[in-house]
Design a protein around this motif. Structure first.
Motif, PDB file in Angstrom:
ATOM      1  N   GLY A 297       0.821  -1.219   0.000  1.00  0.00           N
ATOM      2  CA  GLY A 297       0.000   0.000   0.000  1.00  0.00           C
ATOM      3  C   GLY A 297       0.848   1.259   0.000  1.00  0.00           C
ATOM      4  O   GLY A 297       0.503   2.258  -0.655  1.00  0.00           O
ATOM      5  N   ASN A 298       1.976   1.227   0.726  1.00  0.00           N
ATOM      6  CA  ASN A 298       2.879   2.383   0.747  1.00  0.00           C
ATOM      7  C   ASN A 298       3.600   2.564  -0.586  1.00  0.00           C
ATOM      8  O   ASN A 298       3.791   3.684  -1.061  1.00  0.00           O
ATOM      9  N   LEU A 299       4.017   1.432  -1.183  1.00  0.00           N
ATOM     10  CA  LEU A 299       4.733   1.488  -2.467  1.00  0.00           C
ATOM     11  C   LEU A 299       3.812   1.914  -3.605  1.00  0.00           C
ATOM     12  O   LEU A 299       4.198   2.682  -4.475  1.00  0.00           O
ATOM     13  N   TYR A 300       2.586   1.389  -3.575  1.00  0.00           N
ATOM     14  CA  TYR A 300       1.632   1.645  -4.661  1.00  0.00           C
ATOM     15  C   TYR A 300       0.329   2.169  -4.060  1.00  0.00           C
ATOM     16  O   TYR A 300      -0.600   1.389  -3.803  1.00  0.00           O
ATOM     17  N   PRO A 301       0.248   3.474  -3.806  1.00  0.00           N
ATOM     18  CA  PRO A 301      -0.925   4.041  -3.128  1.00  0.00           C
ATOM     19  C   PRO A 301      -2.249   3.751  -3.836  1.00  0.00           C
ATOM     20  O   PRO A 301      -3.296   3.748  -3.216  1.00  0.00           O
ATOM     21  N   ALA A 302      -2.189   3.488  -5.153  1.00  0.00           N
ATOM     22  CA  ALA A 302      -3.434   3.262  -5.891  1.00  0.00           C
ATOM     23  C   ALA A 302      -3.898   1.805  -5.841  1.00  0.00           C
ATOM     24  O   ALA A 302      -4.942   1.457  -6.368  1.00  0.00           O
ATOM     25  N   ALA A 303      -3.110   0.939  -5.212  1.00  0.00           N
ATOM     26  CA  ALA A 303      -3.437  -0.493  -5.211  1.00  0.00           C
ATOM     27  C   ALA A 303      -4.743  -0.765  -4.475  1.00  0.00           C
ATOM     28  O   ALA A 303      -5.033  -0.165  -3.448  1.00  0.00           O
ATOM     29  N   ASP A 304      -5.526  -1.691  -5.021  1.00  0.00           N
ATOM     30  CA  ASP A 304      -6.758  -2.151  -4.386  1.00  0.00           C
ATOM     31  C   ASP A 304      -6.362  -3.263  -3.402  1.00  0.00           C
ATOM     32  O   ASP A 304      -6.195  -4.428  -3.779  1.00  0.00           O
ATOM     33  N   LEU A 305      -6.180  -2.902  -2.136  1.00  0.00           N
ATOM     34  CA  LEU A 305      -5.641  -3.833  -1.151  1.00  0.00           C
ATOM     35  C   LEU A 305      -6.588  -4.992  -0.853  1.00  0.00           C
ATOM     36  O   LEU A 305      -6.150  -6.111  -0.591  1.00  0.00           O
ATOM     37  N   HIS A 306      -7.891  -4.715  -0.915  1.00  0.00           N
ATOM     38  CA  HIS A 306      -8.870  -5.783  -0.686  1.00  0.00           C
ATOM     39  C   HIS A 306      -8.707  -6.859  -1.773  1.00  0.00           C
ATOM     40  O   HIS A 306      -8.692  -8.060  -1.497  1.00  0.00           O
TER      41      HIS A 306
ATOM     42  N   GLY B  47      -6.856  -0.317 -11.040  1.00  0.00           N
ATOM     43  CA  GLY B  47      -6.576  -1.484 -10.190  1.00  0.00           C
ATOM     44  C   GLY B  47      -7.822  -2.281  -9.932  1.00  0.00           C
ATOM     45  O   GLY B  47      -7.778  -3.482  -9.877  1.00  0.00           O
ATOM     46  N   ARG B  48      -8.975  -1.571  -9.782  1.00  0.00           N
ATOM     47  CA  ARG B  48     -10.199  -2.282  -9.406  1.00  0.00           C
ATOM     48  C   ARG B  48     -10.764  -3.120 -10.539  1.00  0.00           C
ATOM     49  O   ARG B  48     -11.548  -3.994 -10.318  1.00  0.00           O
ATOM     50  N   HIS B  49     -10.339  -2.825 -11.818  1.00  0.00           N
ATOM     51  CA  HIS B  49     -10.937  -3.605 -12.885  1.00  0.00           C
ATOM     52  C   HIS B  49     -10.506  -5.059 -12.842  1.00  0.00           C
ATOM     53  O   HIS B  49     -11.058  -5.885 -13.528  1.00  0.00           O
ATOM     54  N   HIS B  50      -9.530  -5.373 -11.993  1.00  0.00           N
ATOM     55  CA  HIS B  50      -9.091  -6.758 -11.905  1.00  0.00           C
ATOM     56  C   HIS B  50     -10.099  -7.625 -11.165  1.00  0.00           C
ATOM     57  O   HIS B  50     -10.016  -8.841 -11.255  1.00  0.00           O
ATOM     58  N   GLY B  51     -11.025  -7.012 -10.394  1.00  0.00           N
ATOM     59  CA  GLY B  51     -11.984  -7.810  -9.658  1.00  0.00           C
ATOM     60  C   GLY B  51     -12.902  -8.509 -10.612  1.00  0.00           C
ATOM     61  O   GLY B  51     -13.760  -7.888 -11.210  1.00  0.00           O
ATOM     62  N   GLY B  52     -12.719  -9.779 -10.855  1.00  0.00           N
ATOM     63  CA  GLY B  52     -13.548 -10.425 -11.836  1.00  0.00           C
ATOM     64  C   GLY B  52     -13.549 -11.922 -11.658  1.00  0.00           C
ATOM     65  O   GLY B  52     -13.515 -12.450 -10.557  1.00  0.00           O
ATOM     66  N   PRO B  53     -13.486 -12.624 -12.798  1.00  0.00           N
ATOM     67  CA  PRO B  53     -13.699 -14.067 -12.759  1.00  0.00           C
ATOM     68  C   PRO B  53     -12.591 -14.846 -12.062  1.00  0.00           C
ATOM     69  O   PRO B  53     -12.730 -16.032 -11.847  1.00  0.00           O
ATOM     70  N   ALA B  54     -11.470 -14.180 -11.713  1.00  0.00           N
ATOM     71  CA  ALA B  54     -10.372 -14.933 -11.065  1.00  0.00           C
ATOM     72  C   ALA B  54     -10.722 -15.351  -9.635  1.00  0.00           C
ATOM     73  O   ALA B  54     -10.023 -16.137  -9.024  1.00  0.00           O
TER      74      ALA B  54
END
Length: 195
Positions: free
Chosen positions: A124-133, A186-193
């Motif tokens: 989270g510190n390295l990549y502030p835009a990361a979707d941590l959930h 980042g959030r577009h990764h929430g999907g079929p995986a």
């Protein structure tokens, strides 16, 4: 006192062996050029005749014909400005080394994250835009995949996300400025995986 003709003989052999070394160096340089992909070759300054000879080399499959073509390339190298070619090859190799080092760093980060969920704070510190959930979810899936010998779908996706955020960080001097837009990215990764 050394006879004069002996000095001349020495200088003759030195210059002859030096010429041989120079020719071998040009041949080696030509060989390096034949090993480059077409994309990398475009970045190397050279004459049209050398460029055509290298393109021809890529089409040749017979070993004998390739050896003859390599000799021809070596002869063409004598008329080239070798310094700019050396500089271009160094730049290509340097970029490649930087990419490899970056991949290894991201792979280590992914492994540390799989071993220890508290690494999420560092990510989270390295990549502030990361979707941590999303990252936490992928971590759980990757651990499950490994335990059940399943294809490493979430494991690979973790790497992809880390690489994307690394690239966003590299493109923007202050990644916080774009954190909102990148957050959506980042959030577009929430999907079929999520299986």
């Amino acid at each position: 006192m050394t006879p004069k003709h002996e000095i001349d003989d020495d200088s003759y052999f030195v210059s002859k062996s030096q010429k041989k070394r120079d020719m071998d160096a040009l041949q080696d340089l030509g060989k390096k050029l034949t090993e480059l992909g077409s994309g990398s070759l475009k970045k190397v300054p050279m004459s049209d005749s050398l460029r055509e000879a290298l393109a021809e080399m890529a089409r040749i499959t017979s070993n004998g014909a390739r050896a003859r073509q390599l000799q021809y390339i070596g002869r063409l190298m004598r008329n080239e400005e070798v310094e700019p070619i050396h500089r271009a090859l160094e730049a290509i190799a340097g970029k490649s080394n930087v990419e490899i080092a970056k991949m290894h760093r991201l792979e280590r980060l992914r492994e540390r994250f799989l071993e220890d969920e508290s690494m999420l704070t560092e990510i989270g510190n390295l990549y502030p835009a990361a979707d941590l959930h999303r990252m936490r979810q992928l971590r759980r899936n990757a651990i499950k995949e490994r335990a059940e010998n399943k294809p490493p779908k979430a494991y690979r996706e973790l790497f992809q996300i880390l690489r994307e955020f690394e690239e966003v960080g590299a493109r923007t001097e202050h990644p916080h400025h774009n954190s909102e837009d990148d957050g959506h990215h980042g959030r577009h990764h929430g999907g079929p995986a999520d299986e």
